[in-house]
Write a protein that holds these residues in place. Structure first.
Motif, PDB file in Angstrom:
ATOM      1  N   ALA A 202       0.832  -1.209   0.000  1.00  0.00           N
ATOM      2  CA  ALA A 202       0.000   0.000   0.000  1.00  0.00           C
ATOM      3  C   ALA A 202       0.864   1.256   0.000  1.00  0.00           C
ATOM      4  O   ALA A 202       0.583   2.231  -0.723  1.00  0.00           O
ATOM      5  N   VAL A 203       1.950   1.253   0.786  1.00  0.00           N
ATOM      6  CA  VAL A 203       2.834   2.431   0.847  1.00  0.00           C
ATOM      7  C   VAL A 203       3.572   2.602  -0.474  1.00  0.00           C
ATOM      8  O   VAL A 203       3.698   3.715  -1.001  1.00  0.00           O
ATOM      9  N   GLU A 204       4.075   1.499  -1.031  1.00  0.00           N
ATOM     10  CA  GLU A 204       4.796   1.573  -2.316  1.00  0.00           C
ATOM     11  C   GLU A 204       3.880   2.046  -3.438  1.00  0.00           C
ATOM     12  O   GLU A 204       4.305   2.792  -4.329  1.00  0.00           O
ATOM     13  N   GLN A 205       2.620   1.610  -3.404  1.00  0.00           N
ATOM     14  CA  GLN A 205       1.689   2.056  -4.439  1.00  0.00           C
ATOM     15  C   GLN A 205       1.368   3.535  -4.287  1.00  0.00           C
ATOM     16  O   GLN A 205       1.239   4.259  -5.267  1.00  0.00           O
ATOM     17  N   SER A 206       1.271   3.991  -3.041  1.00  0.00           N
ATOM     18  CA  SER A 206       1.005   5.411  -2.816  1.00  0.00           C
ATOM     19  C   SER A 206       2.168   6.270  -3.329  1.00  0.00           C
ATOM     20  O   SER A 206       1.957   7.290  -4.005  1.00  0.00           O
ATOM     21  N   THR A 207       3.397   5.843  -3.045  1.00  0.00           N
ATOM     22  CA  THR A 207       4.557   6.614  -3.508  1.00  0.00           C
ATOM     23  C   THR A 207       4.735   6.482  -5.026  1.00  0.00           C
ATOM     24  O   THR A 207       5.317   7.356  -5.663  1.00  0.00           O
ATOM     25  N   TYR A 208       4.231   5.384  -5.598  1.00  0.00           N
ATOM     26  CA  TYR A 208       4.241   5.222  -7.060  1.00  0.00           C
ATOM     27  C   TYR A 208       3.476   6.375  -7.719  1.00  0.00           C
ATOM     28  O   TYR A 208       3.965   7.014  -8.661  1.00  0.00           O
ATOM     29  N   PHE A 209       2.300   6.682  -7.205  1.00  0.00           N
ATOM     30  CA  PHE A 209       1.524   7.787  -7.777  1.00  0.00           C
ATOM     31  C   PHE A 209       2.164   9.137  -7.456  1.00  0.00           C
ATOM     32  O   PHE A 209       2.127  10.058  -8.277  1.00  0.00           O
ATOM     33  N   THR A 210       2.769   9.264  -6.272  1.00  0.00           N
ATOM     34  CA  THR A 210       3.434  10.528  -5.917  1.00  0.00           C
ATOM     35  C   THR A 210       4.590  10.813  -6.869  1.00  0.00           C
ATOM     36  O   THR A 210       4.758  11.944  -7.353  1.00  0.00           O
ATOM     37  N   ARG A 211       5.386   9.794  -7.179  1.00  0.00           N
ATOM     38  CA  ARG A 211       6.505   9.979  -8.111  1.00  0.00           C
ATOM     39  C   ARG A 211       5.989  10.243  -9.531  1.00  0.00           C
ATOM     40  O   ARG A 211       6.556  11.065 -10.261  1.00  0.00           O
ATOM     41  N   ALA A 212       4.931   9.537  -9.916  1.00  0.00           N
ATOM     42  CA  ALA A 212       4.404   9.723 -11.267  1.00  0.00           C
ATOM     43  C   ALA A 212       3.930  11.168 -11.474  1.00  0.00           C
ATOM     44  O   ALA A 212       4.019  11.702 -12.581  1.00  0.00           O
ATOM     45  N   ALA A 213       3.447  11.793 -10.407  1.00  0.00           N
ATOM     46  CA  ALA A 213       2.937  13.162 -10.514  1.00  0.00           C
ATOM     47  C   ALA A 213       4.057  14.197 -10.580  1.00  0.00           C
ATOM     48  O   ALA A 213       3.799  15.364 -10.891  1.00  0.00           O
ATOM     49  N   ALA A 214       5.316  13.775 -10.330  1.00  0.00           N
ATOM     50  CA  ALA A 214       6.408  14.737 -10.242  1.00  0.00           C
ATOM     51  C   ALA A 214       6.784  15.329 -11.593  1.00  0.00           C
ATOM     52  O   ALA A 214       7.163  16.496 -11.681  1.00  0.00           O
ATOM     53  N   SER A 215       6.693  14.552 -12.679  1.00  0.00           N
ATOM     54  CA  SER A 215       7.116  15.041 -13.997  1.00  0.00           C
ATOM     55  C   SER A 215       6.542  14.135 -15.077  1.00  0.00           C
ATOM     56  O   SER A 215       6.215  12.972 -14.808  1.00  0.00           O
ATOM     57  N   PRO A 216       6.444  14.624 -16.317  1.00  0.00           N
ATOM     58  CA  PRO A 216       5.983  13.748 -17.410  1.00  0.00           C
ATOM     59  C   PRO A 216       6.880  12.533 -17.610  1.00  0.00           C
ATOM     60  O   PRO A 216       6.392  11.449 -17.953  1.00  0.00           O
ATOM     61  N   MET A 217       8.202  12.685 -17.387  1.00  0.00           N
ATOM     62  CA  MET A 217       9.097  11.540 -17.541  1.00  0.00           C
ATOM     63  C   MET A 217       8.775  10.458 -16.516  1.00  0.00           C
ATOM     64  O   MET A 217       8.745   9.267 -16.832  1.00  0.00           O
ATOM     65  N   SER A 218       8.504  10.871 -15.289  1.00  0.00           N
ATOM     66  CA  SER A 218       8.144   9.898 -14.255  1.00  0.00           C
ATOM     67  C   SER A 218       6.823   9.222 -14.575  1.00  0.00           C
ATOM     68  O   SER A 218       6.645   8.015 -14.348  1.00  0.00           O
TER      69      SER A 218
END
Length: 394
Positions: A285-301
């Motif tokens: 659950a924590v890894e999935q939450s940070t997955y979306f947080t990183r994805a929101a950081a930039s188009p490359m992410s």
């Protein structure tokens, strides 16, 4: 070998016993994309189609004689995809499956061709299959294309089958990830049970071990399960610490994926499947939450998150299937519900087809994710609908 060569030269004789059937499909699809998607903001990353129109012809040819059997499934496809960026038209013609099989004796057979190497009773996902984790059973419209293989099979009796296959290509797909693999498959059947073992070696990847089994407890109840131990190539790592970036492991750690299921058939022929899947390759659950947080950081992410994510983001799922009597000739319906325990997301879907004449059938498929832009099932679109008709040719 001499017998096999002789059999090849007898192929023209099979034309006298050619049988075929086919169907024409015409259908349109609409997807309501999320404007607030984290993984695909404003559809700039994936450029998914919002509307599409498809015409498709699917054929099956079969000829056999003198120990030989030749089958082929050619597909003709024309599709027009449209979104806010414009439209794109594609046409394709390919062999989804084909096989030349020579029965050398009562027990031995040799085959070459493009085959769907799929097995196991699971509906949601198939952990025991390295080639088709998504086995397509959640989408009756989906056409599964085979992998290219040379196969030798030994069937000494009605209960036992042992086969060895050399995978020469991944078939009609862009990524040829299964080339030069070896598959050893063993199946054993009893009066009320069946079980299978699959061992796969692929150069550069960890060994794959898959198991599947089913037990008929009564006329109404069947219990089944599938499991595998495997690694993933080019696996996207999403550390629980949000300050750390994405990384891609050439080979992931070995994980176990397992599914337990039951199927109950009612007196009217309708059936209910309940399945629980644990996928060790998914995120916590924590890894999935940070997955979306990183994805929101930039188009490359966001691009990395879409391109290299595991087949399922989460680890634990409940999947329910309620479907009509498969023996009914006038139509078929199927409703499905999936709950992801990792992020609490849900997805509802339904498929229905109705025969309006002996040759013409109308069908529709609807998918309704329920959740936010940071939950797996609802991360890309709000709903989708596909509807069309199928015309049997033969």
């Amino acid at each position: 070998m001499g017998g096999f060569i002789g059999a090849i030269f007898s192929l023209p004789l099979l034309a006298a016993d050619l049988r075929w059937d086919g169907a024409l499909y015409g259908y349109a699809a609409h997807s309501s994309l999320r404007a607030d998607s984290v993984l695909n903001p404003a559809n700039l990353i994936a450029r998914l189609p919002q509307n599409s129109s498809t015409a498709e012809a699917r054929f099956n040819f079969k000829a056999e004689g003198e120990g030989l059997r030749l089958t082929a499934r050619p597909i003709l496809l024309a599709q027009d995809d449209r979104n806010s960026f414009g439209s794109q038209r594609q046409t394709d013609a390919y062999l989804s499956q084909w096989q030349l099989r020579w029965r050398a004796s009562e027990a031995w057979s040799l085959a070459a061709g493009r085959e769907v190497l799929n097995w196991g009773p699971a509906q949601f996902r198939s952990p025991s299959s390295p080639f088709y984790f998504d086995n397509g059973r959640s989408n009756p419209m989906r056409e599964l294309s085979g992998v290219d293989a040379l196969k030798a099979s030994w069937t000494p009796n009605m209960e036992t089958t042992l086969s060895l296959a050399r995978i020469t290509g991944s078939g009609h797909v862009v990524q040829d990830s299964w080339r030069d693999s070896w598959l050893l498959k063993a199946d054993q059947r009893g009066d009320d049970w069946a079980a299978g073992l699959a061992l796969v070696h692929t150069p550069g990847q960890g060994a794959f071990t898959g198991l599947h089994g089913q037990f008929t407890a009564s006329d109404a109840l069947m219990l089944y399960g599938e499991a595998s131990s495997s690694t993933r190539a080019s696996a996207l790592q999403s550390p629980a610490d949000a300050a750390l970036p994405f990384s891609i492991a050439q080979r992931s750690f070995r994980r176990t994926t397992a599914l337990l299921g039951s199927a109950y058939t009612f007196e009217n022929g309708q059936s209910l499947n309940a399945e629980y899947l644990h996928d060790g390759h998914g995120y916590s659950a924590v890894e999935q939450s940070t997955y979306f947080t990183r994805a929101a950081a930039s188009p490359m992410s966001a691009g990395l998150s879409l391109g290299y994510a595991p087949s399922l983001l989460g680890r634990d799922y409940l999947h329910l299937v309620w479907q009509s009597n498969l023996m009914e000739s006038g139509g078929y319906w199927r409703t499905m519900a999936t709950h992801g325990f990792t992020d609490g997301g849900n997805e509802l879907s339904g498929y229905v087809e109705h025969a309006i004449s002996g040759r013409v059938t109308v069908f529709a498929l609807g998918v309704l994710p329920v959740g936010t832009a940071r939950q797996e099932s609802s991360s890309l679109f709000r709903h989708s609908v596909t509807a069309g008709l199928k015309i049997a040719l033969h």
